[in-house]
Scaffold this motif. Sequence first.
Motif, PDB file in Angstrom:
ATOM      1  N   GLY A  77       1.137  -1.229  -0.294  1.00  0.00           N
ATOM      2  CA  GLY A  77       0.151   0.009   0.299  1.00  0.00           C
ATOM      3  C   GLY A  77       1.001   1.185  -0.079  1.00  0.00           C
ATOM      4  N   GLY A  85       2.616   2.441  -2.628  1.00  0.00           N
ATOM      5  CA  GLY A  85       2.407   3.486  -3.658  1.00  0.00           C
ATOM      6  C   GLY A  85       2.720   2.447  -4.953  1.00  0.00           C
ATOM      7  N   LYS A  86       3.631   1.305  -4.550  1.00  0.00           N
ATOM      8  CA  LYS A  86       5.050   1.101  -5.585  1.00  0.00           C
ATOM      9  C   LYS A  86       4.297   0.783  -6.903  1.00  0.00           C
ATOM     10  N   SER A  87       3.147  -0.088  -6.663  1.00  0.00           N
ATOM     11  CA  SER A  87       2.474  -0.662  -7.848  1.00  0.00           C
ATOM     12  C   SER A  87       1.521   0.652  -8.953  1.00  0.00           C
ATOM     13  N   THR A  88       1.133   1.709  -8.082  1.00  0.00           N
ATOM     14  CA  THR A  88       1.211   2.488  -8.245  1.00  0.00           C
ATOM     15  C   THR A  88       1.560   3.613 -10.088  1.00  0.00           C
TER      16      THR A  88
HETATM   17  N1  LIG Z   1      -7.698   2.250  -8.443  1.00  0.00           N
HETATM   18  C1  LIG Z   1      -7.951   2.383  -6.955  1.00  0.00           C
HETATM   19  N2  LIG Z   1      -8.760   3.411  -6.662  1.00  0.00           N
HETATM   20  C2  LIG Z   1      -8.734   3.569  -5.624  1.00  0.00           C
HETATM   21  N3  LIG Z   1      -7.977   3.679  -4.766  1.00  0.00           N
HETATM   22  C3  LIG Z   1      -6.509   3.280  -4.726  1.00  0.00           C
HETATM   23  C4  LIG Z   1      -6.146   2.324  -6.316  1.00  0.00           C
HETATM   24  N4  LIG Z   1      -5.637   1.747  -6.962  1.00  0.00           N
HETATM   25  C5  LIG Z   1      -4.241   2.037  -5.676  1.00  0.00           C
HETATM   26  N5  LIG Z   1      -5.599   2.392  -4.698  1.00  0.00           N
HETATM   27  C6  LIG Z   1      -4.796   2.994  -3.403  1.00  0.00           C
HETATM   28  O1  LIG Z   1      -3.719   3.885  -3.806  1.00  0.00           O
HETATM   29  C7  LIG Z   1      -2.667   3.239  -2.083  1.00  0.00           C
HETATM   30  C8  LIG Z   1      -1.338   2.042  -3.089  1.00  0.00           C
HETATM   31  O2  LIG Z   1      -1.622   1.232  -3.789  1.00  0.00           O
HETATM   32  P1  LIG Z   1      -0.360   0.511  -4.386  1.00  0.00           P
HETATM   33  O3  LIG Z   1       0.090   1.576  -5.511  1.00  0.00           O
HETATM   34  O4  LIG Z   1      -1.152  -0.618  -5.181  1.00  0.00           O
HETATM   35  O5  LIG Z   1       0.458   0.106  -2.925  1.00  0.00           O
HETATM   36  P2  LIG Z   1       1.431  -0.989  -3.294  1.00  0.00           P
HETATM   37  O6  LIG Z   1       1.831  -1.618  -5.075  1.00  0.00           O
HETATM   38  O7  LIG Z   1       2.885  -0.540  -2.576  1.00  0.00           O
HETATM   39  O8  LIG Z   1       1.128  -2.224  -3.129  1.00  0.00           O
HETATM   40  C9  LIG Z   1      -3.401   2.133  -1.634  1.00  0.00           C
HETATM   41  O9  LIG Z   1      -3.691   2.994  -0.705  1.00  0.00           O
HETATM   42  C10 LIG Z   1      -4.506   1.584  -2.768  1.00  0.00           C
HETATM   43  O10 LIG Z   1      -5.549   1.546  -1.645  1.00  0.00           O
END
Ligand SMILES: Nc1ncnc2c1ncn2[C@@H]1O[C@H](COP(=O)(O)OP(=O)(O)O)[C@@H](O)[C@H]1O
Lengths: 402, 241
Positions: free
Chosen positions: B44, B46-49
């Motif tokens: 959570g 933000g890595k994937s984002t």
């Molecule tokens: N499509 C989305 N809609 C709402 N919130 C999102 C979405 N994608 C990610 N998030 C939120 O953004 C934050 C970062 O997510 P993500 O980048 O997936 O984290 P990681 O890959 O590091 O686990 C998390 O709190 C997640 O809930």
Amino acid sequence: MPALFKIALRAIMRNKLRSSLTILGIVIGVGAVIVMVSIGQGAKFFVEKQLESLGTNVLIIIPISTTHTATRGTTGTITLTVEDAIAIVKECSAVSHVSPGVRTTTQVVYGNMNWTTSVSGAGPDYQIIRNWPLESGRFITQQDVNIMAKVCVLGQTVVTNLFGTLDPVDKWVRVKNVPFKVIGVLITKGESPTGQDQDDVVLMPYTTVQRKIMGVTYIGIVLASSISAEARFEAIDQITSLLRQRHRLRPHEENDFTVISQVEFASTVIETSRTMTILLGSIASVSLFVGGIGIMNIMLVSTTERTREIGIRMAVGAREKDILFQFLTEATVLSSIGGVVGVIFGIAVSKLVSYSGGWPSLLSLPSIVVAFLFSNMVGIFFGYYPARKASRLNPIEALRYE
Amino acid sequence: MQDIIILEEVYKIYTMGEVEVAALNGVSLTIRKGEFVAIMGASGSGKSTLMNILGCLDSPTKGRYCLEGLEVSRFSKNELAEIRNKKLGFVFQSFNLLSRTTVVENIELPLIYSKRISKREVDNIYQIMQTLGLGGFQTHYPNQLSGGQQQRVAIARAIINNPALLLADEPTGNLDSATSADVMNVLCDLNHKIGITIVLVTHETDIARYARRVIVLKDGKVLSDTPSTIPLSQISCETTP
Ligand SMILES: Nc1ncnc2c1ncn2[C@@H]1O[C@H](COP(=O)(O)OP(=O)(O)O)[C@@H](O)[C@H]1O
Ligand SMILES: [Mg+2]
């Protein structure tokens, strides 16, 4: 483009049963359109052919008032004369030919064969008015009419029943014990629009039928032809006013005769058969529409199932347009296969129907091409929404889809 | 060396009803050509984002992203698709191969969208397959391969268009440790021999040690950005097949 085509074909092959059922919907739709239209057109052709056989520009004048026969009881009062007929052709500029007629049904005998048929009186112009060529011999002449010649011209049905394979020309037949010489044979004309066998007839000079067979002086009908199809209304008007004048009818008096135009009758029938074609065609189109909905349904299922695939494609660089075309191609390939099979199926069924039912079916190339193109359009139309939906997917969500 | 990635104050804000979630909360960083970077952080963070934005699958809500000198944060969807096709390669945790499609066809997928399937490209596919130890698997389907092999097919697909940047989001997440090492060796081999820039997300320290730089995220912000303590890549790559 070939790559897209390959992808589409593979996707279709992947789910053979599902694809076949979808295609079946289109096959039935396209097939039905072709069968219905070809039957409808066949019917129209059939009717037109028959109407043509009645003769062009034909007007029929009968000595009966259409409105008052029942109440006045004038059926027996015969008002139409040979002189009327002669006057019509002389004085009505829109009329080119007339043939007075009188008709009875009686037995005709040749050797030990006999046949009950319609014996019709005709003038020399009868052949022109009815547009009815001879197969052999000659037709009734004015001379025959003048001298009440004991001659006759036979229709094909009569020839078959009395003579078989013999040539009837110059043979003698007997009607009410009077011998008549066969001078000619008419070609086959077939059924009338009302289903009567027009070839079941013996034609004689009308004077002969009046005096030698029926012993009457009246005529039952006058056949006339207008100078052209357009002139028929003018001809009807001219005949009507001439006959009213000749019959000394006062302005308030009803006509004691009726003039019918064959064309009017014909066009009603043609109109009916055209309506039928349209009706049959639209019923069939509904099934094509239903087939299209089938495509849409399957494409929606397919794009949902393949959400992840769409995500992957987008990740490696597929644009919206590429995804749109991919699914449109798939829908179009499905419907085109359905179209091709449907055309084959439609042609086969049309042939079968015309073969077994004796009902003519006309396979027109345009209707086949139109049905096929239409099936493509159905694919594009019903494939567009699912394809667009797929192309608008968010790649991230699509990749995450389970 | 030139900068391949420049992020300036990048924000990604998700609005869920009334609540605003800042998945990326002002990230600035620069990555140079040929680097091998690991991104770490709690779930959570933000890595994937960040990877989605780097991979042009998503656009930042705010901020600037320059890829090879192009300001892609301003690009349209179509332009982004073209960038993904020409400049980027993806490797995912779940492989993301087309299941009913052969290995070769999976690998050539990016070529379809760049309309570049020539004889030369086909030769290239076979060469890449050979290098990645996939020779002889051309007509196999992904489900006939092991996890490690599938991930290598994904890597082959990612590099078929000679991308400038390879993005890998937890590429070893679904693999056992032996296979993971195998895949990591392939990646750092590519980094070494072809000089392809790699950004890799992982939460395993062992995996991060293959990289030469580690960026740690926390709550959508860069917590730390340090050179890898023991750059495993330098040792292991010598032993790569
Ligand atoms: N499509 C989305 N809609 C709402 N919130 C999102 C979405 N994608 C990610 N998030 C939120 O953004 C934050 C970062 O997510 P993500 O980048 O997936 O984290 P990681 O890959 O590091 O686990 C998390 O709190 C997640 O809930
Ligand atoms: Mg993640």
